[in-house]
Design a protein around this motif. Structure first.
Motif, PDB file in Angstrom:
ATOM      1  N   CYS A   1       0.633  -1.203   0.037  1.00  0.00           N
ATOM      2  CA  CYS A   1       0.318   0.024  -0.137  1.00  0.00           C
ATOM      3  C   CYS A   1       1.039   1.022  -0.097  1.00  0.00           C
TER       4      CYS A   1
ATOM      5  N   LEU B   1       1.490   3.283   2.249  1.00  0.00           N
ATOM      6  CA  LEU B   1       2.300   3.483   3.498  1.00  0.00           C
ATOM      7  C   LEU B   1       3.732   2.363   3.450  1.00  0.00           C
TER       8      LEU B   1
ATOM      9  N   HIS C   1       3.197  -0.746   3.625  1.00  0.00           N
ATOM     10  CA  HIS C   1       2.854  -2.180   4.080  1.00  0.00           C
ATOM     11  C   HIS C   1       2.497  -3.270   3.112  1.00  0.00           C
TER      12      HIS C   1
ATOM     13  N   HIS D   1      -0.103  -5.900   2.134  1.00  0.00           N
ATOM     14  CA  HIS D   1      -1.098  -6.394   2.620  1.00  0.00           C
ATOM     15  C   HIS D   1      -1.382  -7.603   1.615  1.00  0.00           C
TER      16      HIS D   1
END
Ligand SMILES: [Zn+2]
Ligand SMILES: [Zn+2]
Length: 106
Positions: free
Chosen positions: A37, A39, A41, A43
């Protein structure tokens, strides 16, 4: 004439090896099984549930096989006049199935 349900049909007609062969890399995550994502991360990919692959062609294989079974059955029973009805019946069930299965996945 009764059609097998899709799940049952897959069990009866497609071996695990064939299933593997029909699997293709998930286009959303590129086969990684996760997406990054904004940010940073990782996922789990929602397209393939983290598998990295999808069984894109199984539904189409099922459709082709069912249509050819219908044709065979009609020829065998000398019931050619009902073929178009049966195809229509199958197609409407298949459409419902496609929606419920999201068309591309097992
Ligand atoms: Zn994916
Ligand atoms: Zn995130």
């Amino acid at each position: 004439m009764k059609f097998y349900t899709y799940d049952r049909w897959v069990k009866l007609n497609i071996s695990d090896d064939e299933l593997d062969e029909l699997q293709t890399d998930c286009i959303v995550c590129g086969g990684n099984g996760y997406e990054e994502c904004n940010l940073g991360h990782e996922h789990e990919c929602e397209e393939c549930d983290g598998e990295g692959t999808v069984g894109g062609n199984v539904l189409e294989v099922y459709r082709q096989k069912a249509l050819s079974d219908i044709a065979k059955w009609c020829t065998y029973t000398g019931n050619l006049s009902s073929q178009s009805e049966l195809v229509k019946e199958f197609n409407s069930k298949f459409e419902a199935l496609s929606y419920s299965k999201d068309a591309n996945y097992i």
